[in-house]
Design an enzyme around this catalytic site. Structure first.
Site, PDB file in Angstrom:
ATOM      1  N   GLY A 146       0.838  -1.201   0.000  1.00 45.47           N
ATOM      2  CA  GLY A 146       0.000   0.000   0.000  1.00 45.47           C
ATOM      3  C   GLY A 146       0.864   1.238   0.000  1.00 45.47           C
ATOM      4  O   GLY A 146       2.085   1.174  -0.097  1.00 45.47           O
ATOM      5  N   ASP A 165      -3.178  10.055  14.809  1.00 46.71           N
ATOM      6  CA  ASP A 165      -3.748   9.554  13.546  1.00 46.71           C
ATOM      7  C   ASP A 165      -4.396   8.196  13.781  1.00 46.71           C
ATOM      8  O   ASP A 165      -4.244   7.277  12.977  1.00 46.71           O
ATOM      9  CB  ASP A 165      -2.653   9.460  12.484  1.00 46.71           C
ATOM     10  CG  ASP A 165      -3.252   9.359  11.071  1.00 46.71           C
ATOM     11  OD1 ASP A 165      -4.469   9.586  10.924  1.00 46.71           O
ATOM     12  OD2 ASP A 165      -2.500   9.045  10.131  1.00 46.71           O
ATOM     13  N   GLU A 216       7.504  -5.352  12.055  1.00 46.89           N
ATOM     14  CA  GLU A 216       6.969  -6.702  11.954  1.00 46.89           C
ATOM     15  C   GLU A 216       5.836  -6.720  10.932  1.00 46.89           C
ATOM     16  O   GLU A 216       5.166  -5.712  10.682  1.00 46.89           O
ATOM     17  CB  GLU A 216       6.461  -7.180  13.315  1.00 46.89           C
ATOM     18  CG  GLU A 216       5.353  -6.337  13.908  1.00 46.89           C
ATOM     19  CD  GLU A 216       4.914  -6.879  15.253  1.00 46.89           C
ATOM     20  OE1 GLU A 216       4.727  -8.103  15.362  1.00 46.89           O
ATOM     21  OE2 GLU A 216       4.741  -6.084  16.193  1.00 46.89           O
ATOM     22  N   GLY A 243      -3.210  -7.318   6.897  1.00 50.81           N
ATOM     23  CA  GLY A 243      -3.269  -5.933   6.460  1.00 50.81           C
ATOM     24  C   GLY A 243      -4.026  -5.024   7.416  1.00 50.81           C
ATOM     25  O   GLY A 243      -4.215  -5.331   8.591  1.00 50.81           O
ATOM     26  N   TYR A 265       3.431   9.846   2.927  1.00 49.44           N
ATOM     27  CA  TYR A 265       4.870  10.071   2.834  1.00 49.44           C
ATOM     28  C   TYR A 265       5.634   8.994   2.086  1.00 49.44           C
ATOM     29  O   TYR A 265       6.816   9.137   1.825  1.00 49.44           O
ATOM     30  CB  TYR A 265       5.460  10.211   4.236  1.00 49.44           C
ATOM     31  CG  TYR A 265       4.864  11.343   5.009  1.00 49.44           C
ATOM     32  CD1 TYR A 265       4.919  12.638   4.513  1.00 49.44           C
ATOM     33  CD2 TYR A 265       4.218  11.124   6.216  1.00 49.44           C
ATOM     34  CE1 TYR A 265       4.368  13.693   5.210  1.00 49.44           C
ATOM     35  CE2 TYR A 265       3.667  12.177   6.930  1.00 49.44           C
ATOM     36  CZ  TYR A 265       3.744  13.466   6.425  1.00 49.44           C
ATOM     37  OH  TYR A 265       3.191  14.507   7.114  1.00 49.44           O
ATOM     38  N   GLY A 324       1.007   5.685   1.347  1.00 47.11           N
ATOM     39  CA  GLY A 324       0.510   6.695   2.260  1.00 47.11           C
ATOM     40  C   GLY A 324       0.964   8.067   1.849  1.00 47.11           C
ATOM     41  O   GLY A 324       1.453   8.278   0.740  1.00 47.11           O
TER      42      GLY A 324
END
Length: 1130
Positions: free
Chosen positions: A249, A363, A316, A321, A253, A251
């Site tokens: 995936g 967040d 880890e 997901g 940054y 994000g």
């Protein structure tokens, strides 16, 4: 266990057991014993008892003798492989105690410390799980069979142990008691010296339990290994050690990949940093945070690669997901309520740990939690996390935050604390309860903050137990200090279902026992069509939906409502009714919480309703203004208030077009939610009041809804919480006085005001506090009938205004308001009027003041003429306002500041700054400049003061008595009435001003109206582009100069008001020029503060001019001015 085996073998002493005890044990467990035990049960017990006693022997008391709890495979660095149940002797520990050097028959090496336990501890038993919550125990046994069990220690009460036993799909919990002699028992008839003896006894005989203990629940998840090697004390890794695989995936940054740490053949997650996205230092802050935290429910950092780009953070790997996608795609029969609660409990445990370590996450959301095997959940993504050095953390300018998960004080002030994480946890809990729905469905990001200010909160998800929803609402308290801590939240989860199981609670909520799979089914495609149909029905029968919807919604899903649910289910339907305008009726599903319907469907319905609502809202206002005959307009408005209170744009939004939009867009989805919430959470008496304002059928439906409103939350999740009486008067006054643009603004404030009386926490309310005061007086302080009167009066006024054209209506409407104003005694009347005006006009002071002496004279002549219905209603209102000045003042003093109470520090700073002010001369010049820019407040104030003395006053007084009492009752008490008068014209704002003491200037009838219109229109017409940053800053300087001058000369109070009015006007026009959403929110809050401060000065001009009191008042004003200046300069 040894004692049990000895008992079975017949030995009375441990020493009597030879070194070949394992043989004896197995023989003893397999051999029939003369007892009342069942042979089958004994053999089953042997399967798990024999293994656990392998290590029992003479050396059991050796403190260095341990037993392996899990299998561990060596991966180099002198590590040692061990198997579950194997004995080993510990030789020493590494620097942090996370690894220990051990020796077994296979060799010597390092093993994780949390993989072994002393041979004489309870942890060696497969049935002992240590500190485990009740919810976790239910989860661990959820996939078991009859007789599956575990023994656990209470997390909340250390030392207290319980047996959790599954039978026929349900988990039973039995407390293990300790007698005075130290013996343990579940049933007082059978007592034992050790826990192992007790477990063995109940494995063969139920003896008070629902069934015997047959199958120990497996310890599913191995503990986290902190660090990959005992010697690994540096975090920097070699990039060549990592083999990148496929992308997982991305994000803000960077991106996340699955990789393999070749050295240890370990699957890891690799987070990369995008080029030019942020500084290396910022990227490393996340790694620094992760180095400091070690918790089983927090993702563990393994290392970093920062010597050269691209930079890596290695953590880890979590198999399934992120939690958001997992919830959306999972099998809901497998991931049932028990699993969802277990997940929420794990997250609360992780956040409790961060809370103790003084970290904030900033967040927290389902997308940032990861799922592993056996529904293990870990909090991840610490990119915004910070170690707190104080109570709050201030984010740097330009930082980005997820609006729908961010607490209001963080949106307004960029202030973060652990309490802002609590708010986000409430939203996360809602995500879990809805299987990954997007929060605030159908609501635009730009409207979220305004709705929250109006006390709107998301509805309870379908099937969500009341206790869980109450916890969500507690997390969404406006004041951060009112929110629970994570320690309290975690404890709440531990004790939430002590007397029942969550599965039973969910079934009750759904209204059907045993329908466990219904939830997932309801959440799927069929719901959408249902919602659509519902919304259509709601739209077609909007007028009648209020009454029928409740039963209708119940019929759909509540066919068998629970006895305790009736109140709740009606509330939900009510909410759906609120949405009818936009198809909110679709929310009927939400109403059937007890039924199969899911929260998702209800929310989706609301979304659909949203699209239709905006048009209806705007159109209804316009029609009302232009079509007197439209009786439906009044009714619609009433609904809008209940449904669209949220929709109303805050006073801050100067843009006329903007205000209608919010009212529409927000009103529909919010209105739907809100109305449902309003009906559900409001008290019955409030509903009755509101019913009076709206059409009789609406009233009926609302009253019914009120009766069934939900038990705990007096306010609905939505803005609909506003008292009905208040809301009715508010919307009327607002709509009448101003055009769509001004109406949106005024409406917003008044609506908020109504809310405020009931809900002090709301921030926006201050903007409409004055108005709210008026409304509240009518609705709350006086008997309910007063509210009705107001409602009726508002209707009359509305009709009059609509009937008369802009030109003709002014004379009829104006004369009476003028008379009322005159009637009020000059001295006392002013304060009262001012109070009334506060609510109607923020900065309307200028509008009210604008009425010139000439206009007064004009008004005097027409005043004598026959009164139109509108006039009479106004007069009555005026009279009511004069009668209730004391009450109004009290309420004003109680008004809370609009912004959330978030960071007290910011307020303190602002307060301190006020003392600084420019020179008096400069102030005088600035004041003059301000006057030229906008209508002069000074003149208006002076004219207002002079007006009382004018003969017009006498006329006005007679007019009041002349008005019939019944009519006056209708307008009962809302000083807002003046505002409604100009509703058809832009002068509505001036009408608001009229409410203020300066309203005495209202003597002129037609001329007054014209002057007011002019006064109000200039600010409304100012294009957002015309007001620049420089103009606003100049205006703030002008106000500071005026305050400085006033503080020294103790005069020119009106000059301060005028400068403040100019600043308010410019700010309202400038707010739309602000691009960054967070700054826009903060700017609106600052405008609200400015408005409230100006109102206070208008209401009590004497205090402003009297020494210390004046200084205090101006300190608040300077504080808001400084805040505005700071935001504009960002």
């Amino acid at each position: 266990m040894l004692e049990i085996c000895l008992k079975l073998v017949g030995c009375k002493s441990k020493k009597g057991l030879s070194s070949s005890s394992s043989c004896y044990l197995e023989e003893a467990l397999q051999r029939p014993v003369a007892s009342d035990f069942e042979p089958q049960g004994l053999s089953e017990a042997a399967r798990w008892n024999s293994k656990e006693n392998l290590l029992a022997g003479p050396s059991e008391n050796d403190p260095n003798l341990f037993v392996a709890l899990y299998d561990f495979v060596a991966s180099g660095d002198n590590t040692l492989s061990i198997t579950k149940g194997e004995k080993l002797r510990v030789l020493g520990y590494n620097h942090n105690g996370e690894w220990c050097e051990a020796q077994t028959k296979n060799g010597q090496g390092w093993v994780p410390s949390n993989y072994i336990t002393p041979v004489n501890s309870l942890e060696k038993h497969s049935w002992y799980h240590g500190p485990v919550s009740r919810n976790a125990a239910e989860y661990l046994l959820s996939s078991g069979i009859n007789g599956s069990f575990l023994v656990r220690e209470s997390e909340s009460s250390p030392g207290q142990r319980s047996i959790s036993l599954r039978y026929e799909g349900r988990v039973y919990h039995y407390r293990i008691n300790t007698a005075s002699d130290g013996k343990l028992y579940v049933s007082s008839e059978s007592r034992f010296n050790t826990l192992a003896e007790l477990v063995h006894h109940h494995s063969t005989v139920a003896d008070g339990l629902i069934t015997t203990l047959h199958y120990p629940a497996p310890k599913r998840n191995k503990p986290t290994v902190y660090g990959v090697s005992p010697n690994y004390d540096k975090w920097e890794m070699e990039r060549t050690d990592i083999t990148m695989k496929h992308k997982l995936g991305g994000g803000q940054y960077g991106e996340v990949y699955e990789g393999v740490w070749k050295k240890y053949s370990l699957t890891v997650a690799v987070k990369t940093l995008k080029e030019d996205t942020m500084e290396v230092e910022e990227f490393l802050k996340e790694a620094a945070v992760m180095k400091e935290i070690k918790h089983p429910n927090l993702v563990q950092l393994l290392g970093v690669c920062t010597r050269e780009p691209p930079f890596y953070i290695i953590t880890e790997f979590m198999t399934y997901g992120n939690l958001l996608d997992y919830l959306r795609e999972c099998n809901r029969q497998e991931v049932n309520a028990v699993v969802l609660l277990y997940m929420a409990t794990q997250i609360s445990s992780a956040m409790e740990y961060l809370e103790k370590k003084n970290f904030i996450h900033r967040d927290l959301a389902a997308r940032n939690c990861l799922v592993g095997e056996n529904h293990l959940v870990k909090v991840a993504d610490f990119g915004l996390s910070r170690l707190m050095t104080g109570d709050t953390y201030t984010a740097h300018a330009g930082a980005k935050f997820p609006i729908k998960w961010t607490a209001p004080e963080s949106l307004a002030y960029n202030k973060f604390s652990i309490k802002s994480d609590v708010w986000a946890f409430g939203v996360l809990l809602w995500e879990i309860a809805t299987y990954g729905m997007s929060p605030y469905p159908g609501i635009d990001l730009s409207q979220v903050y305004e709705l929250l200010e109006k006390d709107y909160r998301m509805e309870r998800p379908e099937g969500c137990p009341e206790k869980v929803y109450e916890l969500m609402r507690a997390c969404w308290q406006w004041n951060p200090s009112d929110r629970p801590s994570f320690a309290e939240i975690h404890q709440a989860f531990e004790t939430m279902f002590q007397e029942s199981s969550i599965s039973d609670e969910v079934e009750k909520e759904l209204g059907k026992q045993g329908v466990r799979g219904a939830v997932s089914t309801l959440l799927q495609a069929p719901e959408l069509p249902t919602k659509t149909r519902t919304s259509r029905r709601a739209a077609e029968h909007r007028d009648t939906t209020d009454v029928p919807e409740m039963p209708h919604s119940k019929g759909q899903g509540e066919s068998d409502p629970l006895d305790h649910e009736p109140a709740v289910s009606p509330l939900l339907p009510r909410k759906e009714r609120g949405p009818p305008e936009g198809g909110l009726n679709e929310d009927e599903r939400l109403l059937p919480k007890d039924k199969k319907t899911n929260l998702f469907s209800a929310l989706i319905k609301k979304k659909k309703k949203t699209a239709p609502t905006p048009p209806k809202r705007s159109s209804s206002f316009r029609e009302m203004d232009g079509q007197p005959e439209r009786r439906g307009a009044g009714e619609e408005e009433g609904r809008d208030i209940s449904n669209g209170a949220l929709a109303f744009t805050p006073l801050d939004t100067a843009d006329p077009a903007k205000s209608p939009k919010p009212s529409n867009g927000a009103g529909v989805p919010n209105g739907a939610l809100r109305e449902s919430g309003g009906s559900g959470f409001r008290s019955p008496h409030l509903w009755k009041k509101s019913s009076t304002l709206t059409s009789s059928r609406l009233a009926t439906g609302e009253e019914e809804g009120g009766g069934s409103s939900s038990k705990r939350f007096l306010r609905s999740c939505s803005a609909s919480c506003v008292p009905h009486g208040a809301k009715d008067t508010e919307w009327r006054s607002v709509t009448l006085p101003r055009d769509l643009q001004s109406t949106g603004r005024q409406f917003d404030s008044s609506t908020f005001g109504g809310h405020k009386s009931e809900k002090p926490a709301l921030p926006r309310k201050r903007a409409g506090e004055n108005r709210s005061d008026q409304v509240t007086r009518g609705t709350v302080t006086p008997p309910p009938r007063l509210v009705k009167k107001n409602e009726e009066a508002a209707d009359e006024v509305f009709k009059d205004i609509m009937e008369s054209s802009p030109g003709s209506s002014p004379p009829n409407l104006t004369p009476k308001p003028l008379r009322r104003q005159v009637t009020v005694a000059p001295a006392s009347g002013l304060p009262h009027k001012e109070e009334a005006g506060k609510g109607s006009a923020l900065g309307t002071p200028a509008a009210a003041e604008p009425v010139t002496p000439t206009s007064k004279a004009g008004s005097g002549a027409p005043g004598g003429t026959s009164k139109g219905p509108a006039e009479e209603s106004r007069v009555r209102r005026h009279k009511h306002s004069s009668e209730s000045p004391g009450r109004d003042k009290g309420k004003l003093s109680r008004l809370k500041p609009a912004p959330p109470p978030p960071p007290a520090a910011s307020a303190g700073k602002a307060g301190g700054k006020p003392s600084q002010s420019p020179s008096q001369e400069a102030a005088g010049e600035a004041v003059l400049g301000a006057k030229t820019k906008a209508t002069s407040l000074v003149d208006a104030v002076n004219s207002d003061a002079a007006k009382p003395s004018q003969p017009g006053e006498g006329l006005k007084k007679p007019v009041l008595p002349a008005t019939p009492k019944p009519q006056s009752a209708k307008p009962s008490g809302t000083p807002i009435s003046p505002a409604p008068v100009p509703s058809t014209l832009p002068s509505a704002s001036s009408a608001l001003a009229g409410d203020q003491p300066s309203s005495t200037a209202f003597i002129p009838l037609i001329s007054t109206r014209v002057s007011l219109r002019k006064t109000r229109q200039p600010p409304e017409r100012i294009a957002s582009g015309a007001i620049t940053k420089g103009v606003v800053l100049d205006s703030t300087e002008a106000l500071c100069l005026a305050i400085s001058r006033n503080s020294e000369q103790m005069a020119s109070h009106s000059a301060v008001l005028e400068a403040g009015k100019n600043l308010y006007t410019f700010c309202v026009s400038y707010v739309d020029s602000i691009q960054q959403m967070r700054n826009k929110f903060a700017f609106r809050e600052a405008i609200n503060k400015l408005e409230n401060n100006l109102r206070e000065l208008q209401i009590c001009p004497a205090t402003a001019g009297s020494g210390p009191a004046a200084t205090q008042d101006f300190s608040k004003l300077l504080s808001s001015v400084k805040e505005i200046s700071d935001i504009v300069q960002r």
